[in-house]
Scaffold this active site. Sequence first.
Site, PDB file in Angstrom:
ATOM      1  N   GLU A  59      -6.452   5.335   4.954  1.00 14.84           N
ATOM      2  CA  GLU A  59      -5.697   5.588   6.190  1.00 14.84           C
ATOM      3  C   GLU A  59      -4.365   6.288   5.940  1.00 14.84           C
ATOM      4  OE1 GLU A  59      -7.153   2.730   5.455  1.00 14.84           O
ATOM      5  OE2 GLU A  59      -8.430   2.125   7.134  1.00 14.84           O
ATOM      6  N   PHE A 121      -8.509 -12.680  12.433  1.00 11.86           N
ATOM      7  CA  PHE A 121      -8.994 -11.814  11.371  1.00 11.86           C
ATOM      8  C   PHE A 121      -8.481 -10.385  11.606  1.00 11.86           C
ATOM      9  CE2 PHE A 121     -12.401  -8.962   9.718  1.00 11.86           C
ATOM     10  CZ  PHE A 121     -12.145  -9.183   8.374  1.00 11.86           C
ATOM     11  N   GLN A 122      -7.880  -9.812  10.585  1.00 16.47           N
ATOM     12  CA  GLN A 122      -7.331  -8.453  10.618  1.00 16.47           C
ATOM     13  C   GLN A 122      -6.271  -8.255  11.702  1.00 16.47           C
ATOM     14  OE1 GLN A 122     -10.721  -5.685  10.406  1.00 16.47           O
ATOM     15  NE2 GLN A 122     -10.577  -5.893   8.180  1.00 16.47           N
ATOM     16  N   LYS A 171      -8.642  -4.574  21.136  1.00 19.62           N
ATOM     17  CA  LYS A 171     -10.050  -4.207  21.277  1.00 19.62           C
ATOM     18  C   LYS A 171     -10.586  -4.461  22.678  1.00 19.62           C
ATOM     19  CE  LYS A 171     -14.528  -4.653  19.061  1.00 19.62           C
ATOM     20  NZ  LYS A 171     -15.292  -5.243  17.952  1.00 19.62           N
ATOM     21  N   MET A 487      10.064  13.623 -13.091  1.00 21.31           N
ATOM     22  CA  MET A 487      11.382  13.476 -12.485  1.00 21.31           C
ATOM     23  C   MET A 487      12.049  12.189 -12.965  1.00 21.31           C
ATOM     24  SD  MET A 487      13.571  15.022 -10.806  1.00 21.31           S
ATOM     25  CE  MET A 487      13.193  16.219  -9.535  1.00 21.31           C
TER      26      MET A 487
HETATM   27  C1  LIG Z   1       5.185   6.450  -3.748  1.00 16.18           C
HETATM   28  C2  LIG Z   1       6.279   6.760  -4.696  1.00 16.18           C
HETATM   29  N1  LIG Z   1       6.489   5.961  -5.773  1.00 16.18           N
HETATM   30  C3  LIG Z   1       7.476   6.249  -6.656  1.00 16.18           C
HETATM   31  C4  LIG Z   1       8.280   7.344  -6.472  1.00 16.18           C
HETATM   32  C5  LIG Z   1       9.410   7.648  -7.462  1.00 16.18           C
HETATM   33  N2  LIG Z   1       9.152   8.943  -8.138  1.00 16.18           N
HETATM   34  C6  LIG Z   1       9.748  10.083  -7.743  1.00 16.18           C
HETATM   35  S1  LIG Z   1       9.266  11.413  -8.629  1.00 16.18           S
HETATM   36  C7  LIG Z   1       8.260  10.473  -9.593  1.00 16.18           C
HETATM   37  C8  LIG Z   1       7.459  11.096 -10.692  1.00 16.18           C
HETATM   38  C9  LIG Z   1       6.359  11.957 -10.191  1.00 16.18           C
HETATM   39  O1  LIG Z   1       5.532  12.312 -11.272  1.00 16.18           O
HETATM   40  P1  LIG Z   1       4.520  13.510 -11.167  1.00 16.18           P
HETATM   41  O2  LIG Z   1       3.734  13.411  -9.928  1.00 16.18           O
HETATM   42  O3  LIG Z   1       3.743  13.602 -12.435  1.00 16.18           O
HETATM   43  O4  LIG Z   1       5.476  14.759 -10.995  1.00 16.18           O
HETATM   44  P2  LIG Z   1       6.475  15.453 -12.030  1.00 16.18           P
HETATM   45  O5  LIG Z   1       7.843  14.920 -11.741  1.00 16.18           O
HETATM   46  O6  LIG Z   1       6.012  15.128 -13.414  1.00 16.18           O
HETATM   47  O7  LIG Z   1       6.372  16.898 -11.728  1.00 16.18           O
HETATM   48  C10 LIG Z   1       8.325   9.133  -9.210  1.00 16.18           C
HETATM   49  C11 LIG Z   1       7.599   8.027  -9.875  1.00 16.18           C
HETATM   50  C12 LIG Z   1       8.040   8.131  -5.321  1.00 16.18           C
HETATM   51  N3  LIG Z   1       8.798   9.197  -5.031  1.00 16.18           N
HETATM   52  N4  LIG Z   1       7.024   7.843  -4.482  1.00 16.18           N
END
Ligand SMILES: Cc1ncc(C[n+]2csc(CCOP(=O)(O)OP(=O)(O)O)c2C)c(N)n1
Lengths: 577, 163
Positions: A59, A121-122, A171, A487
């Site tokens: 979803e 439920f749900q 529902k 990052m």
């Molecule tokens: C749902 C979620 N969890 C954690 C983060 C924190 N976060 C920001 S950038 C990142 C790394 C992303 O890694 P990747 O997709 O491999 O991209 P890269 O930076 O290596 O290009 C994380 C964990 C986030 N933005 N969103």
Amino acid sequence: MDDRTPQTTHQISGAEIVIRCLQEEKVKFVFGYPGGAVLHIYDEIFKQDAFKHILVRHEQAAVHAADAYARATGDVGVALVTSGPGATNAVTGIATAYMDSIPLVVISGQVPTPAIGMDAFQEVDMVGITRPCVKHNFLIKDVKDIAPTLKKAFYIAATGRPGPVVVDIPKDITAHFAKFEYPATVEMRSYTPIMKGHSGQIKKALKLLLEAKRPMIYTGGGLVLGDASAELVKLARALGYPVTNTLMGLGGYPATNNQFVGMLGMHGTYEANMAMQNCDVLLAVGARFDDRVIGNPGHFYSKDRTIIHIDVDPSSISKRVKIDVPIVGHVQSVLSEMNDLLIAETRKPDADAIKSWWEQIDLWREKKSLVYKNDSQIIKPQYVVEKLWEVTKGDAYVTSDVGQHQMWAAQYYKFDKPRRWINSGGLGTMGVGLPYAMGCQLAAPDAMVACITGEGSIQMNIQELSTCHQFRLPIKVILLNNRYLGMVRQWQEFFYENRYSESYMDSLPDFVKLAESYGHIGMNIEKSADVEGALKEAFDMKDRFVFMNFITDQKENVFPMVPNGKGLSEMILAGDE
Amino acid sequence: MKHIISLLMENEAGALSRVAGLFSARAYNIESLTVAPTEDATLSRMTIVTSGSDEVIEQIIKQLNKLVDVVKVLDLNDGRHIERELMLVKVKATGPFREEMKRMSDIFRGRIIDVADGSYTIEVTGSCSKLDAFLEALDKAAILETVRTGASGIGRGDRILKI
Ligand SMILES: Cc1ncc(C[n+]2csc(CCOP(=O)(O)OP(=O)(O)O)c2C)c(N)n1
Ligand SMILES: [Mg+2]
């Protein structure tokens, strides 16, 4: 009167009313996933062909895809989920849309009215859970309210500062009967969005702009959402002033035009950030001075700068930064009024001052803050994005996930048109990239759609590869695979003395086999020299989904960078490392 | 600075939680909040006592106006206004306290509305600071229980909050 059985031949079920409302709103796609509480609605979907239902695999992806559809087209996106877990799965998508002001109507099923509050439920309190991340929400308690409520939901979602609206429908209500009447208009005494800006303020703003010695135009997502790009281009060209866009505003002003100084903010160009910091008159349009854009407001403040701010949302004005000339109104209406005034205007900008301002900006440009060292072997992520721009002739819809790859996409793909760059700016939600690409490809079936992603992010909604196959969506996934949550790793390198705590992505799947197992084409690209050829090959396969796994430089960093909490002129540049 | 904000909103389920949620989500202060339907049953009137810098108050007003259920918002501190709160205080009324409590109640124009062997219940109305002053003036050892309604406010003269 009992509404459990049809009283006259004119009465139809609540479920059918829902479908008829969506038809009245000319909805083309509903992104959704069935379940107990929405079975009556799904039964009516089975019987109709006015809109197409896109069955996602989670979803969250339904809401993201509807969100991207809205971003790409400007129409309200629609998602449909069941109660309980279906509803909670949708919440990340709703919050993502909320932070970026995207018009959505999310219909969630709810347990039958008598079961509400019984821990049925749900059952989950969807109105309660989503309250902080929606523009508005409704719980429908009477079959007769379905049509007027949905009418309001679409109206609220699309007008003023847009946003997601949740409509929770128990529902039993979808099984009750009522006559269908779709209201032609909406009147709400408590909700009256402002359209026209204050003419006196607009005149004052124009006077300030014409007297400026170091003017700057700064536009954000609001310009794109308000479909005011053409008006802004006209104004900026007539004045000859520099323009910067936020991450959300890219494409609002054509990136290949010389007046564009690049994106600003934490990973903005040197010239954009310096011009922003040093200008004397700033025109902000549909932008909100957030922390990733201006850094620390204390450092940003300058007594020599006058700020004009055009925004449809009064609460965006003077929230983080004190505004001198606020103009509340629809950006398109305000800018076109400004353009009309400018045509009739006899005063001209101060040519000498503007000339020396541009000379200063050109000096900043000479820093070439986006230059990177290419390598003959190892693939530089920036290079992939540059080549992608060339191969797609700058005309693709580009979605991204969140991380370094997102910043490189924003920095190196030069967007010339609005609504082409689709990313999660406000919430920064990893996992949006693939569902966003689905929404774009459905919105523009013949367009090139590229999803620039990371190996961390793509795995957050990887199941949508299945949806892409079912609906034959010829998306091109551009995975910049650095084997790191890049990052996070970059921050750990800069601010945590290289302690790479949990940021290495171990045990990655074989992405080529993975793509193939879902019926797609997979490609591994490991050498710089192969990048361009591979991209061409992939985009030549116009009707196929291609998953391109680029093995990129593991330790590449995003520059420039304004460290968290610092001022815009305190950038770290690539050479400073 | 302390501000009294009055607002009219649709008398709909959930409207109160939207306002309360806004204050907690944005970390605004709430000193008190009262709400009840108006003479027009479709509208509720709420009075919020809050405090903050001018910038914060400006944001609070804007954010309240942004809520879809909110019809009108007025910062009573922008003009002359009247503020009233009602308080019930149950106090010890034994020994020397019995006379003392009666006297204090009279001084603050309170009314004793319940009398028991060992206690009085005193009703006091007035501005929030008058009620504070009353509690200050009482011997702490005498106070058994207090309950306050939170402030209601209304503009003076022609200042009217109506749709
Ligand atoms: C749902 C979620 N969890 C954690 C983060 C924190 N976060 C920001 S950038 C990142 C790394 C992303 O890694 P990747 O997709 O491999 O991209 P890269 O930076 O290596 O290009 C994380 C964990 C986030 N933005 N969103
Ligand atoms: Mg990565």
